[in-house]
Design a protein around this motif. Structure first.
Motif, PDB file in Angstrom:
ATOM      1  N   LEU A 180       0.828  -1.208   0.000  1.00 13.49           N
ATOM      2  CA  LEU A 180       0.000   0.000   0.000  1.00 13.49           C
ATOM      3  C   LEU A 180       0.865   1.262   0.000  1.00 13.49           C
ATOM      4  O   LEU A 180       0.486   2.278  -0.595  1.00 13.49           O
ATOM      5  CB  LEU A 180      -0.938   0.004   1.210  1.00 13.49           C
ATOM      6  CG  LEU A 180      -2.284  -0.695   1.009  1.00 13.49           C
ATOM      7  CD1 LEU A 180      -3.026  -0.822   2.325  1.00 13.49           C
ATOM      8  CD2 LEU A 180      -3.143   0.065   0.000  1.00 13.49           C
ATOM      9  N   THR A 181       2.022   1.197   0.659  1.00 13.66           N
ATOM     10  CA  THR A 181       2.934   2.346   0.638  1.00 13.66           C
ATOM     11  C   THR A 181       3.390   2.638  -0.784  1.00 13.66           C
ATOM     12  O   THR A 181       3.409   3.806  -1.220  1.00 13.66           O
ATOM     13  CB  THR A 181       4.153   2.078   1.544  1.00 13.66           C
ATOM     14  OG1 THR A 181       3.715   1.928   2.899  1.00 13.66           O
ATOM     15  CG2 THR A 181       5.155   3.224   1.472  1.00 13.66           C
ATOM     16  N   GLU A 182       3.760   1.609  -1.514  1.00 12.64           N
ATOM     17  CA  GLU A 182       4.231   1.797  -2.893  1.00 12.64           C
ATOM     18  C   GLU A 182       3.095   2.276  -3.813  1.00 12.64           C
ATOM     19  O   GLU A 182       3.300   3.141  -4.670  1.00 12.64           O
ATOM     20  CB  GLU A 182       4.849   0.500  -3.403  1.00 12.64           C
ATOM     21  CG  GLU A 182       6.151   0.147  -2.675  1.00 12.64           C
ATOM     22  CD  GLU A 182       6.692  -1.217  -3.044  1.00 12.64           C
ATOM     23  OE1 GLU A 182       5.943  -2.015  -3.673  1.00 12.64           O
ATOM     24  OE2 GLU A 182       7.874  -1.498  -2.706  1.00 12.64           O
ATOM     25  N   ARG A 183       1.907   1.734  -3.602  1.00  8.87           N
ATOM     26  CA  ARG A 183       0.759   2.188  -4.404  1.00  8.87           C
ATOM     27  C   ARG A 183       0.374   3.624  -4.057  1.00  8.87           C
ATOM     28  O   ARG A 183       0.019   4.421  -4.926  1.00  8.87           O
ATOM     29  CB  ARG A 183      -0.427   1.248  -4.187  1.00  8.87           C
ATOM     30  CG  ARG A 183      -0.221  -0.132  -4.820  1.00  8.87           C
ATOM     31  CD  ARG A 183      -1.185  -1.166  -4.259  1.00  8.87           C
ATOM     32  NE  ARG A 183      -2.566  -0.782  -4.491  1.00  8.87           N
ATOM     33  CZ  ARG A 183      -3.606  -1.361  -3.873  1.00  8.87           C
ATOM     34  NH1 ARG A 183      -3.393  -2.324  -2.969  1.00  8.87           N
ATOM     35  NH2 ARG A 183      -4.834  -0.979  -4.150  1.00  8.87           N
ATOM     36  N   PHE A 184       0.480   3.949  -2.768  1.00  5.77           N
ATOM     37  CA  PHE A 184       0.216   5.325  -2.332  1.00  5.77           C
ATOM     38  C   PHE A 184       1.218   6.286  -2.965  1.00  5.77           C
ATOM     39  O   PHE A 184       0.848   7.358  -3.463  1.00  5.77           O
ATOM     40  CB  PHE A 184       0.298   5.401  -0.809  1.00  5.77           C
ATOM     41  CG  PHE A 184       0.390   6.792  -0.258  1.00  5.77           C
ATOM     42  CD1 PHE A 184      -0.730   7.594  -0.161  1.00  5.77           C
ATOM     43  CD2 PHE A 184       1.607   7.316   0.165  1.00  5.77           C
ATOM     44  CE1 PHE A 184      -0.647   8.889   0.338  1.00  5.77           C
ATOM     45  CE2 PHE A 184       1.700   8.601   0.669  1.00  5.77           C
ATOM     46  CZ  PHE A 184       0.564   9.382   0.759  1.00  5.77           C
ATOM     47  N   LEU A 185       2.486   5.892  -2.979  1.00  7.12           N
ATOM     48  CA  LEU A 185       3.523   6.733  -3.579  1.00  7.12           C
ATOM     49  C   LEU A 185       3.239   6.971  -5.053  1.00  7.12           C
ATOM     50  O   LEU A 185       3.327   8.109  -5.537  1.00  7.12           O
ATOM     51  CB  LEU A 185       4.884   6.070  -3.405  1.00  7.12           C
ATOM     52  CG  LEU A 185       6.080   6.730  -4.101  1.00  7.12           C
ATOM     53  CD1 LEU A 185       6.247   8.168  -3.639  1.00  7.12           C
ATOM     54  CD2 LEU A 185       7.357   5.927  -3.831  1.00  7.12           C
ATOM     55  N   ALA A 186       2.869   5.923  -5.778  1.00  6.70           N
ATOM     56  CA  ALA A 186       2.590   6.063  -7.209  1.00  6.70           C
ATOM     57  C   ALA A 186       1.389   6.972  -7.446  1.00  6.70           C
ATOM     58  O   ALA A 186       1.414   7.838  -8.326  1.00  6.70           O
ATOM     59  CB  ALA A 186       2.346   4.692  -7.831  1.00  6.70           C
ATOM     60  N   ALA A 187       0.342   6.802  -6.643  1.00 11.26           N
ATOM     61  CA  ALA A 187      -0.864   7.616  -6.830  1.00 11.26           C
ATOM     62  C   ALA A 187      -0.623   9.064  -6.433  1.00 11.26           C
ATOM     63  O   ALA A 187      -1.042   9.993  -7.138  1.00 11.26           O
ATOM     64  CB  ALA A 187      -2.011   7.029  -6.005  1.00 11.26           C
ATOM     65  N   ALA A 188       0.069   9.277  -5.306  1.00  9.58           N
ATOM     66  CA  ALA A 188       0.300  10.643  -4.838  1.00  9.58           C
ATOM     67  C   ALA A 188       1.236  11.401  -5.765  1.00  9.58           C
ATOM     68  O   ALA A 188       1.000  12.576  -6.082  1.00  9.58           O
ATOM     69  CB  ALA A 188       0.872  10.620  -3.419  1.00  9.58           C
ATOM     70  N   SER A 189       2.297  10.755  -6.222  1.00 11.90           N
ATOM     71  CA  SER A 189       3.248  11.453  -7.104  1.00 11.90           C
ATOM     72  C   SER A 189       2.653  11.707  -8.473  1.00 11.90           C
ATOM     73  O   SER A 189       3.063  12.627  -9.176  1.00 11.90           O
ATOM     74  CB  SER A 189       4.536  10.631  -7.234  1.00 11.90           C
ATOM     75  OG  SER A 189       4.265   9.354  -7.781  1.00 11.90           O
ATOM     76  N   GLY A 190       1.651  10.903  -8.840  1.00 11.73           N
ATOM     77  CA  GLY A 190       0.990  11.120 -10.128  1.00 11.73           C
ATOM     78  C   GLY A 190      -0.143  12.120 -10.065  1.00 11.73           C
ATOM     79  O   GLY A 190      -0.690  12.517 -11.100  1.00 11.73           O
TER      80      GLY A 190
END
Length: 294
Positions: A180-190
């Protein structure tokens, strides 16, 4: 080994002393100052009369940390915006081989627990840290704090109840949390609010600590709609000079962000029932030095 037995003894116990001081104070610099003062006291003590150096050093460190915490309490009342502990890289190393012991240490250094510990009295916090994080016997804690064992047991029970009542109930599965951390990072940075909303619990909270020294929310943001919109706006500011890395801080995965090679922002999420329940953001530059080691 060095030529100085006093130094060897102190260095042997330094990890425990630093662990106690950090859990008491929530900042690396304050913890290091306390441990340094403990070293000065140890180096000038009549060591031949100390039968149990570990207990002696923990007693000195704990009392120094209590004194410093009492001083810091008044300063934190004037803190601009929410206060969060300073993130630290956690690597318990081969000295902690037992999985259950690792879980206890990780939980005791989590941001959620350290935030709750801020509401304890200095004595309650000391008892909680020594008992719950490091498993010291009540009798040893009583000696360290110059209290009766009965009084220490009362303090321990009160602190434990307080933490249990206020500590959020988060899942601790490391694989799910990292995913979830990695998915959160991808969504937030995008900057994708749709992707972010899919990850957030309806009652998610976002807590930012910048101390008025960087751009951040000065109040806790609540609900998925408000948190998602805030993060989507932040994500739009991410540029090509941003470098974001996932590493373990405070017992769990987190995101260390660098801009132009300099530490800029720390993110960590807490998870419950497969959704992000809380997001911690640290932007106070005084608390980002630890990011440089990842």
């Amino acid at each position: 080994m060095t030529a100085d037995p006093a130094t060897d003894v102190f260095e042997e116990h330094r990890p425990v002393l630093t662990g106690v001081a950090y859990r008491m104070l929530g900042r690396v610099a304050d913890a290091e100052d306390v441990v340094q003062e403990a070293w000065l006291r140890w180096s000038s003590a009549a060591q031949e009369g100390v039968r149990e150096p570990r207990a002696f050093l923990v007693r000195i460190t704990t009392r120094l940390a209590i004194d410093r915490l009492r001083h810091l309490k008044s300063r934190r009342e004037a803190y601009v915006g929410p206060w969060l502990p300073e993130p630290v890289v956690t690597d318990f190393g081969p000295a902690v081989p037992d999985a259950a012991e690792r879980a206890v240490l990780a939980d005791s250094v989590s941001l959620a627990v350290l935030v709750v510990l801020e509401s304890l009295s200095p004595l309650e916090r000391a008892v909680f840290v020594l008992r719950e994080a490091f498993g010291f016997p009540y009798a040893e804690i009583a000696t360290a704090l110059d209290r009766t064992e009965a009084a220490v047991r009362q303090l321990a029970g009160r602190a434990r109840r307080h933490v249990d009542e206020r500590k959020p109930r988060y899942d601790v599965d490391p694989g799910e949390r990292r995913d979830l951390t990695e998915r959160f990072l991808a969504a937030a940075s995008g900057g994708s609010i749709e992707q972010l909303m899919a990850l957030l619990a309806p009652d998610v909270r976002l807590v930012s600590d910048a101390a008025g020294k960087a751009k951040a929310a000065r109040r806790v943001i609540e609900t998925a709609d408000k948190v998602g919109r805030f993060l989507a706006a932040v994500g739009q500011e991410v540029g090509p000079d941003w470098d974001m890395r996932v590493a373990e801080f405070n017992g769990g995965p987190a995101v260390a962000c660098f801009v132009g090679g300099k530490p800029d922002t720390f993110f960590q999420i807490e998870v419950r029932d497969g959704a992000i329940q809380c997001i911690y953001i640290v932007r106070n530059p005084d608390k980002l030095a630890g990011l440089s080691v990842v």
